[in-house]
Structure formats: C-alpha cells, structure tokens
Design an enzyme around this catalytic site. Structure first.
Site, PDB file in Angstrom:
ATOM      1  N   HIS A  45      -7.709  -5.385   1.203  1.00  0.00           N
ATOM      2  CA  HIS A  45      -6.485  -4.929   1.159  1.00  0.00           C
ATOM      3  C   HIS A  45      -5.318  -5.533   2.137  1.00  0.00           C
ATOM      4  O   HIS A  45      -3.910  -5.569   1.879  1.00  0.00           O
ATOM      5  CB  HIS A  45      -6.933  -3.664   1.342  1.00  0.00           C
ATOM      6  CG  HIS A  45      -5.608  -2.636   1.207  1.00  0.00           C
ATOM      7  ND1 HIS A  45      -5.327  -2.171  -0.006  1.00  0.00           N
ATOM      8  CD2 HIS A  45      -5.031  -1.848   2.178  1.00  0.00           C
ATOM      9  CE1 HIS A  45      -4.562  -1.471   0.284  1.00  0.00           C
ATOM     10  NE2 HIS A  45      -3.914  -0.717   1.818  1.00  0.00           N
ATOM     11  N   SER A  62       0.636  -1.240   0.157  1.00  0.00           N
ATOM     12  CA  SER A  62       0.284  -0.411  -0.635  1.00  0.00           C
ATOM     13  C   SER A  62       0.891   0.933  -0.363  1.00  0.00           C
ATOM     14  O   SER A  62       1.609   1.444  -0.405  1.00  0.00           O
ATOM     15  CB  SER A  62      -0.559   0.336   1.649  1.00  0.00           C
ATOM     16  OG  SER A  62      -1.833   1.114   0.743  1.00  0.00           O
ATOM     17  N   ASP A 121     -10.186  -6.192  -3.525  1.00  0.00           N
ATOM     18  CA  ASP A 121      -9.226  -5.075  -2.565  1.00  0.00           C
ATOM     19  C   ASP A 121      -9.910  -4.161  -2.351  1.00  0.00           C
ATOM     20  O   ASP A 121     -10.327  -3.299  -4.210  1.00  0.00           O
ATOM     21  CB  ASP A 121      -7.986  -4.235  -2.919  1.00  0.00           C
ATOM     22  CG  ASP A 121      -6.565  -3.896  -2.239  1.00  0.00           C
ATOM     23  OD1 ASP A 121      -8.031  -3.003  -1.653  1.00  0.00           O
ATOM     24  OD2 ASP A 121      -5.474  -4.136  -2.052  1.00  0.00           O
TER      25      ASP A 121
END
Length: 275
Positions: A246, A95, A218
């Site tokens: 995620h 991320s 996600d």
C-alpha cells in the site's frame, strides 16, 4: 508551512518550485510532508511546481473541525487550488487522497487538467469495511498501542513481501514506523470518511484524462478495486506496479514517479490489449 483560511479551516500547505502545478493529496493519517523525499524532487525535476497540503483532521487542525465529510475534504482541495490560482492543474491522490481526487473530478472538473489515482477504490468492500471499523473501535477505546506493536502492524499492512523479506530494509522500515506511529484517535475524522458507498457509476461521468495506479501486493486496496475505477472512468489508463504494498509510492518511488511523469507529459502509451 503557510496556512490559508479555506472552507472554514486554516489549511496548511506548501508550494515547491515553479512550473505547471501538481497538487498532491495524501492518504489517511499522512501529512503533506510525506511527499517531500521522493515525489516532490522528481516532479520538480520534470518541470512542475508541486503543491502539498495537510488534509483536515490532522494536527494542528482545530478541535471544532474534527467531524467532517468527504465533501468537506473535496472542498478543501478545490478551495486551495482556487486560493493559489492554480487551476486547471494536475492532481494526484493516494488511497483516501485518491478518493478525494475522484470526487473532485465529479464535483469540480474545471479545476483539474489531469488526475492520477494511486491505490484508490470506488467502493468499500468487506475487507476495507472491517479494517475501518476496527480502526474506529481502537480510536474510540482510549487505548494507545505500544509504538513497537503499532510499527509491526503497519509493516504487515502496508509493505510488500519483497520488502518484508529483506532483513535490512524491514529493520529500517520498522524503525520509521515506530518513530512516526500515529495515535488513531488523533485522525478519527479521517477514519470515519474512509468508508464510501459504491461510487463507480458516478465516475462514468468523468471526462478528464486519468491514470489509475495499483500496487500488486497491496493488502488494503487490492489491485482489482483500483482496476474497477479505471474501468469506470472513460479513457482512463491503468498501471499495476510489482513489488509494492500500500505504501508503494515510498517502497518503489522511482517506478511510480516514472509512470506519473510520463502520463503528465503525454508519453504513457495506452493500456496493452489483453491477448
């Protein structure tokens, strides 16, 4: 956890095992210990030394260093690699950590041998922008959400339907999220860094081997955003893992660990050609 004075802050880090080093860079609000349960043991078993760090903006970071840029976070990782004499090494980011690694590949490619970009994007779309703005507004409001409510929101945002529909698993996850709920005001600096301009054209200059991993379910970094990064980086491999939100690196860790270790070992085949 040892600390080193790097790039103007006392940076906390850990070194696990021995072998060829891999640096793991966590996402927004996550400390370096997030990797200990799944990724550290798997990478050690594959013969790697694993280096984790607490990105700036997490406690016990110094209050005077709460306002910073993406470039600062990149310099932190570069400085840690140099401090440990680990470069060129393998680097993996999730991320926001993936964005940091992408920018490290542009700014300091000589420090990187191979890179894995997990649930990462090369631009801020309207969904990411709206989420970041909402998180910043909450962080600045002085409001602290009840842990049970924060846990519910975190589960919906970060877990796949497969996990949400498994009553035993989701009960466990809600308990974990409630116990580890993060006050957004404490990570405001990282929230401000989350929004990036379109950097895809810059990533065309990257010349290090890269693997981009997306998670099929996600809701935050939808897979097409990660696919854009893979398409921008010359020669990058792309894998999309099913049954993962995620937090896929925690939901389905074996699947991620397998492709990462195969990539590092040169065993991951090229992307299948579309029919």
């Amino acid at each position: 956890m040892p600390r080193a004075r790097i790039n103007g802050i006392d940076l906390s880090f850990d070194v696990h095992g021995a072998g060829e080093p891999v640096v793991l860079v966590a996402g927004t609000g996550s400390p370096g210990r997030i990797w200990r349960t799944h990724q550290v043991p798997a990478l050690k078993a594959a013969g790697h030394q694993v280096i984790t760090l607490d990105n700036r903006g997490l406690a016990p970071d110094e209050p005077g260093h709460r306002h910073f840029t993406l470039d600062d976070m990149v310099a932190d990782v570069a400085g840690l690699i140099e401090h440990l004499g680990a470069g060129p090494c393998r680097v993996l980011g999730h991320s926001l950590g993936g964005i940091v690694v992408q920018e490290l590949l542009v700014a300091r490619p000589e420090l990187v041998r191979q890179a894995v970009l997990v649930a990462s994007s090369g631009r801020t779309d309207e969904v990411i922008r709206a989420m970041a703005a909402a998180d910043l507004a909450l962080a600045d409001s002085g409001i602290t959400l009840p842990p049970a409510y924060a846990a519910f929101v975190a589960a919906l945002q970060n877990l796949s339907p497969r996990t949400l529909n498994d009553q035993e698993q989701v009960r466990d996850w809600l308990g974990v999220f409630e116990m580890s709920a993060v006050n957004l005001s404490s990570v405001r600096g990282q929230l401000a860094v989350d929004q990036i301009p379109d950097r895809l054209s810059a990533y065309r200059s990257i010349r290090r081997p890269c693997l981009v991993v997306a998670f099929q379910d996600d809701r935050i970094i939808r897979p097409h955003l990660s696919r854009e990064v893979a398409d921008a980086v010359p020669g990058a491999l792309y894998r999309e893992l099913p049954g993962c939100g995620h937090y896929g690196y925690l939901e389905q860790p074996d699947a991620l660990n397998s492709v990462v270790i195969d990539f590092f070992a040169g065993r991951l085949p090229a992307d299948p050609q579309p029919s």
